[in-house]
Design an enzyme around this catalytic site. Structure first.
Site, PDB file in Angstrom:
ATOM      1  N   GLY A 288       0.820  -1.196   0.000  1.00  0.00           N
ATOM      2  CA  GLY A 288       0.000   0.000   0.000  1.00  0.00           C
ATOM      3  C   GLY A 288       0.858   1.252   0.000  1.00  0.00           C
ATOM      4  O   GLY A 288       2.003   1.239  -0.466  1.00  0.00           O
ATOM      5  N   SER A 289       0.329   2.322   0.547  1.00  0.00           N
ATOM      6  CA  SER A 289       1.024   3.605   0.551  1.00  0.00           C
ATOM      7  C   SER A 289       2.144   3.621   1.585  1.00  0.00           C
ATOM      8  O   SER A 289       2.154   2.822   2.531  1.00  0.00           O
ATOM      9  CB  SER A 289       0.030   4.729   0.857  1.00  0.00           C
ATOM     10  OG  SER A 289      -0.434   4.625   2.188  1.00  0.00           O
TER      11      SER A 289
ATOM     12  N   ARG B 208       2.489   5.932   3.750  1.00  0.00           N
ATOM     13  CA  ARG B 208       1.843   6.327   5.009  1.00  0.00           C
ATOM     14  C   ARG B 208       1.310   5.107   5.737  1.00  0.00           C
ATOM     15  O   ARG B 208       1.517   4.937   6.943  1.00  0.00           O
ATOM     16  CB  ARG B 208       0.705   7.314   4.715  1.00  0.00           C
ATOM     17  CG  ARG B 208      -0.072   7.761   5.954  1.00  0.00           C
ATOM     18  CD  ARG B 208      -1.312   8.540   5.556  1.00  0.00           C
ATOM     19  NE  ARG B 208      -2.171   7.780   4.673  1.00  0.00           N
ATOM     20  CZ  ARG B 208      -2.996   6.805   5.086  1.00  0.00           C
ATOM     21  NH1 ARG B 208      -3.029   6.462   6.370  1.00  0.00           N
ATOM     22  NH2 ARG B 208      -3.763   6.165   4.221  1.00  0.00           N
TER      23      ARG B 208
ATOM     24  N   GLY C 274       2.274   2.006   5.344  1.00  0.00           N
ATOM     25  CA  GLY C 274       3.377   1.137   5.712  1.00  0.00           C
ATOM     26  C   GLY C 274       4.111   1.590   6.956  1.00  0.00           C
ATOM     27  O   GLY C 274       4.562   0.769   7.765  1.00  0.00           O
TER      28      GLY C 274
ATOM     29  N   GLU D 272       5.668  -3.538   1.032  1.00  0.00           N
ATOM     30  CA  GLU D 272       5.783  -3.133  -0.371  1.00  0.00           C
ATOM     31  C   GLU D 272       4.974  -1.857  -0.519  1.00  0.00           C
ATOM     32  O   GLU D 272       3.750  -1.894  -0.635  1.00  0.00           O
ATOM     33  CB  GLU D 272       5.261  -4.228  -1.301  1.00  0.00           C
ATOM     34  CG  GLU D 272       6.087  -5.489  -1.292  1.00  0.00           C
ATOM     35  CD  GLU D 272       7.450  -5.330  -1.935  1.00  0.00           C
ATOM     36  OE1 GLU D 272       7.721  -4.246  -2.493  1.00  0.00           O
ATOM     37  OE2 GLU D 272       8.242  -6.271  -1.883  1.00  0.00           O
TER      38      GLU D 272
ATOM     39  N   CYS E  32       2.508   0.641  -8.581  1.00  0.00           N
ATOM     40  CA  CYS E  32       3.622   1.114  -7.752  1.00  0.00           C
ATOM     41  C   CYS E  32       4.878   1.290  -8.588  1.00  0.00           C
ATOM     42  O   CYS E  32       5.788   2.026  -8.200  1.00  0.00           O
ATOM     43  CB  CYS E  32       3.868   0.157  -6.586  1.00  0.00           C
ATOM     44  SG  CYS E  32       4.084  -1.551  -7.077  1.00  0.00           S
TER      45      CYS E  32
END
Length: 505
Positions: A237-238, A240, A242, A259, A293
């Site tokens: 994900g983002s 933020r 993570g 990731e 990504c």
């Protein structure tokens, strides 16, 4: 309901938890909507706290049995799941396109990626190798071996609703782990369909509870991250998100495999093959409507050819067909939701304020199907190198083009962002390519020469550095993240020598 949805077990309403059989969940109802048309595809009932506990208990109990199944037999289960994916490839690909909005070729390509990682995992099931080391003590044998880790949590994002789960799940399965999958609430139907396929295979083989699904809201997702019964949380994900996951898992001394975001750049040397570059940038920057990504977000071009590159890209962008992702010939579908559209507009406005020049795009599309979906025009912005917005990842088809004079300057520009996922250089010179791949070159987890930033193969370990999180999934030795290492020493003598020559007593 279309027959291909029924084939996947998707009904007008579906429960959001499975432990080998779908539960009558007790949470709130949500709707899965097509980002292309805004239409409701189906309603899904989320899991509640009771469902959460049942799923976790099932995964943990199944692990005590699954870890003792020989790895090649676990590989056979994964092989059968790969065959089932082949059987339903077209239907699954259409569902991904319908629910996420990527074009059909990419939807089916995502299913193929899951098939490929299943094939890889089958071979891996006979290659979970340890090492034998020389012991300093006579008549001692020292070696290391790898054991299953436990029940693990897998959190996936909307943009790859199937493939990223498969990277984790297929490898974790042959490693002997069970799993709990928390998918994005933007794409719950793809998760439900995949879970039904896996359930049928695993139930037929007597392996219920190995793969489990938990479609839940944020409070239960936090509980998943904090749960000490899950030694590993793999989260995509983002940045933020993570950062929050990493801190929470570390607080309980668990493992996290992160990731996260990418802010991927291509350096274009003065001798680059511009025909090759044009094709690579077109797919890398506008594929999946810029919602990968690994999307190409920055182009760092030698000053002598920067104008020509911009002109070529504008002409290419003018030919892009934007529309219904299920229609043949469409190259770009919609963004996932209205929030993504607003983020696109805000980034463009900031770029203008910071000195950027829009060369193409910067438009929300209107009229016909565009009024019902979340469609924007892919955008090219000529940017000064110090523009702050360039350091940020906007999950939309925005490409910033900057120029450089020396190669050292290009590398400095390339590495001057917080993220470090994918990178590329286009050059015909061996020395330039090798410098890019050297320790003084790209600081990313993926570095390519004369191919774009997007479209990684499953045979290599996938992941990035810095705020991308440092995790590695898919191929190479990424399997080690899902296992625990054990160093073993066997004494077959009648003496008890100590290491380092220590004499005691």
């Amino acid at each position: 309901m279309e027959s291909w949805l029924s084939e996947l077990g998707i009904e007008p309403s579906n429960a959001g938890a499975s432990t080998g059989r779908f539960l009558e969940t007790g949470g709130a109802w949500i709707e899965s909507r097509s980002p292309a048309t805004g239409e409701v595809i189906a309603r899904v009932r989320l899991a509640d706290e009771r469902d959460y506990e049942q799923v976790l208990e099932t995964a943990c109990e199944a692990f005590t049995r699954w870890r003792m199944v020989p790895a090649p037999q676990r590989g056979e289960a994964v092989r059968r799941m790969g065959l089932a994916l082949r059987e339903h490839k077209r239907a699954l690909g259409r569902l991904i396109t319908l629910e996420m909005g990527k074009i059909l070729a990419e939807g089916e390509g995502e299913v193929q990626e899951a098939i490929d990682i299943a094939d890889f995992a089958v071979g891996l099931s006979r290659q979970l190798y340890g090492k034998t080391m020389a012991s300093e003590r006579p008549r001692h044998r020292m070696f290391e071996q790898w054991h299953p880790l436990g029940a693990i949590g897998i959190i996936t994002a909307f943009n790859f609703p199937l493939a990223v789960w498969a990277w984790n799940a297929m490898i974790a399965a042959v490693c002997g782990d069970t799993m709990v999958w928390k998918p994005s609430l933007e794409t719950p139907l793809t998760a439900i369909a995949m879970q039904r396929i896996c359930d049928r295979v695993l139930t037929d083989m007597g392996f219920e509870g190995v793969m489990n699904l938990l479609v839940c809201d944020h409070p239960l997702a936090e509980r998943l991250v904090d749960d000490r019964r899950l030694p590993l949380i793999s989260a995509t994900g983002s940045c933020r998100m993570g950062k929050e996951v990493g801190v929470r898992v570390a607080a309980r001394l668990g493992r996290s495999l992160l990731e996260l975001g990418g802010n991927n750049a291509i350096i274009v040397a003065e001798d680059a093959d511009l025909d090759l570059l044009e094709r690579a940038v077109l797919f890398g920057a506008v594929g999946t409507a810029g919602q990968r990504c690994t999307t190409t977000r920055r182009l760092i071009v030698h000053h002598s050819i920067c104008d020509e590159v911009c002109e070529r890209l504008v002409r290419a962008y003018e030919q892009i067909r934007i529309g219904d992702p299920l229609e043949e010939g469409t190259l770009v579908g919609p963004l996932i939701n209205e929030r993504a559209v607003q983020a696109y507009l805000e980034a463009i406005e900031k770029a203008k304020q910071q000195g950027g020049e829009v060369l193409y795009g910067a438009e929300v599309l209107r009229g016909g199907i565009y009024d019902r979906g979340h469609y924007v025009r892919p955008t090219i912005i000529r940017a000064p190198r110090d523009m702050p917005i360039v350091r940020c990842e906007t999950f939309a088809p925005i490409l910033y083009v900057m120029s450089y004079e020396s190669f050292d300057e290009a590398i400095a520009m390339h590495n001057a962002v917080p993220q470090g996922l994918s990178s590329a250089i286009f050059t015909e010179r061996l020395r330039t390519a090798e410098r890019f791949l050297s320790p003084e070159g790209s600081d990313c987890g993926i570095a390519n020469v004369n191919i774009g930033t997007s479209g990684a193969e499953i045979g290599g370990a996938f992941g990035g550095e810095k705020e991308t999180g440092g995790g590695r999934e898919a191929g190479s030795d990424a399997w080690k993240a899902y296992m625990r290492r054990q160093t073993c020493t066997i004494n077959y003598s009648h003496e008890l020598p100590l290491a380092q020559g220590i004499r005691f007593g």
